[in-house]
Write an enzyme that holds these catalytic residues in place. Sequence first.
Site, PDB file in Angstrom:
ATOM      1  N   SER B  89       0.801  -1.233   0.000  1.00 32.05           N
ATOM      2  CA  SER B  89       0.000   0.000   0.000  1.00 32.05           C
ATOM      3  C   SER B  89       0.831   1.279   0.000  1.00 32.05           C
ATOM      4  O   SER B  89       0.281   2.372   0.043  1.00 32.05           O
ATOM      5  CB  SER B  89      -0.960  -0.002   1.203  1.00 32.05           C
ATOM      6  OG  SER B  89      -0.265  -0.008   2.435  1.00 32.05           O
ATOM      7  N   PRO B 148      -0.200   2.541   5.182  1.00 30.71           N
ATOM      8  CA  PRO B 148      -1.212   3.265   4.403  1.00 30.71           C
ATOM      9  C   PRO B 148      -2.501   2.448   4.266  1.00 30.71           C
ATOM     10  O   PRO B 148      -3.601   3.004   4.288  1.00 30.71           O
ATOM     11  CB  PRO B 148      -0.534   3.457   3.044  1.00 30.71           C
ATOM     12  CG  PRO B 148       0.925   3.425   3.358  1.00 30.71           C
ATOM     13  CD  PRO B 148       1.081   2.435   4.471  1.00 30.71           C
ATOM     14  N   TYR B 149      -2.378   1.136   4.146  1.00 33.73           N
ATOM     15  CA  TYR B 149      -3.568   0.273   4.091  1.00 33.73           C
ATOM     16  C   TYR B 149      -4.443   0.489   5.326  1.00 33.73           C
ATOM     17  O   TYR B 149      -5.654   0.680   5.229  1.00 33.73           O
ATOM     18  CB  TYR B 149      -3.134  -1.197   3.999  1.00 33.73           C
ATOM     19  CG  TYR B 149      -4.252  -2.183   4.258  1.00 33.73           C
ATOM     20  CD1 TYR B 149      -5.181  -2.488   3.272  1.00 33.73           C
ATOM     21  CD2 TYR B 149      -4.389  -2.799   5.506  1.00 33.73           C
ATOM     22  CE1 TYR B 149      -6.214  -3.379   3.513  1.00 33.73           C
ATOM     23  CE2 TYR B 149      -5.420  -3.691   5.757  1.00 33.73           C
ATOM     24  CZ  TYR B 149      -6.321  -3.976   4.759  1.00 33.73           C
ATOM     25  OH  TYR B 149      -7.355  -4.854   5.006  1.00 33.73           O
ATOM     26  N   GLY B 150      -3.784   0.463   6.502  1.00 38.69           N
ATOM     27  CA  GLY B 150      -4.523   0.651   7.751  1.00 38.69           C
ATOM     28  C   GLY B 150      -5.212   2.008   7.797  1.00 38.69           C
ATOM     29  O   GLY B 150      -6.322   2.132   8.322  1.00 38.69           O
ATOM     30  N   THR B 152      -6.442   3.602   5.240  1.00 36.10           N
ATOM     31  CA  THR B 152      -7.654   3.561   4.404  1.00 36.10           C
ATOM     32  C   THR B 152      -8.771   2.765   5.080  1.00 36.10           C
ATOM     33  O   THR B 152      -9.937   3.116   4.977  1.00 36.10           O
ATOM     34  CB  THR B 152      -7.379   2.966   2.997  1.00 36.10           C
ATOM     35  OG1 THR B 152      -6.946   1.606   3.115  1.00 36.10           O
ATOM     36  CG2 THR B 152      -6.335   3.778   2.251  1.00 36.10           C
TER      37      THR B 152
END
Lengths: 83, 313
Positions: B89, B148-150, B152
């Site tokens: 991510s 960054p995934y977390g 989102t």
Amino acid sequence: MGLDERLLPLRGCLNKRKEKDMALKKELLEILACPKCVRDPECTGELEYREKEEQLICHHCRLVYHVKDDIPVMLIDEASPLT
Amino acid sequence: MRSLVTGAAGFIGSHLAERLLEEGHEVVGVDCFTPYYARSVKEGNLQGLLSRSGFTFVEGNLLELDLAALLKGITTVFHQAAQAGVRASWGREFEVYTSLNILATQLLLEACKGLELERFVYASSSSVYGDTAALPLSEDSIPQPVSPYGVTKLAAEHLCHTYAYNYAIPVVSLRYFTVYGPRQRPDMAFHRFMRALLQDDVIEVYGDGSQTRDFTFVADAVEANVLALECAQPGKVFNIGGGSRVMLNEVLDTVQEIASRRARVKYIKSQRGDMKHTLADTTRAVGELGYRPRVGLKEGLKAQWDWMSACYR
């Protein structure tokens, strides 16, 4: 070796697809609309289903959405122009 | 009951759709087959579903689809679709994550305004917590994602709350803790370990293997979704964990024991965005949903090993 190559055996385990046996169900056709028309308030998104050709056609956008293995593919990028 | 399952061709979504059919729901599945991993694997996940009466499936992207049409007659929404993967991510790829995880969720919530929905269940993630909160991680901890995934997943969770607060959409968010089991995504640790064992390959472990996780068997995660339908007070977030904290190296030992094979293990650099430890405090889910994880790690690993052995034979 890339991930996709390592997954090759996984692909091999998949069951064979069921025999082609049916047209799209009525209840499915009722919830499908042209995705390109969504942002156009003047368009209903109505689709014409051509069972034999396995196509869903939006006459407004002049796009053909394809039905592959009984799955309607409602992706604009995958649609073909209506000729 | 007529349910929409987004991400129905995915790991958890496909199991959930099957379970809902068993519960007597009509299920509409949608998936856009993002190329994060091979399409054929997702088609395999769908195999048992496509021929079942009560199940209909649309290939489409939530960012494009006419969601008002798709939601006709729907009483419950299970929003499982997301661009997965913590490590991927970073960088330019983040745009894909913001689109598929945040924007798509907002569009779905927007389309749910004014509908007579009984429930909207959002699949959140333990990755929203980050590394700063004390273990066990409670829903009251301040989330500070380290990937960054977390970010989102947390943003989408907040959107769910925003729409629940302003439009009374009966949202329940479930923060899954490292789900595993049959059909686990090919990039996830257990799948990689078992595939390496089956193909006589080297198992690569990020870090020194001392990281701990609260591993949740997929059937328990699915059960939490079903229980969320009965939640008396929607608008809440629940941790969904497996009930124990296990070191990755212990998992490797158990997998080798189940497989009756010795692994060749190579420890490589830990990845940015990976949390060091996770452990769910499931007090809230136990008390308010009646959630109790039923499948222990060894039993769950055996189920995944059996599935993988059949697939990679």
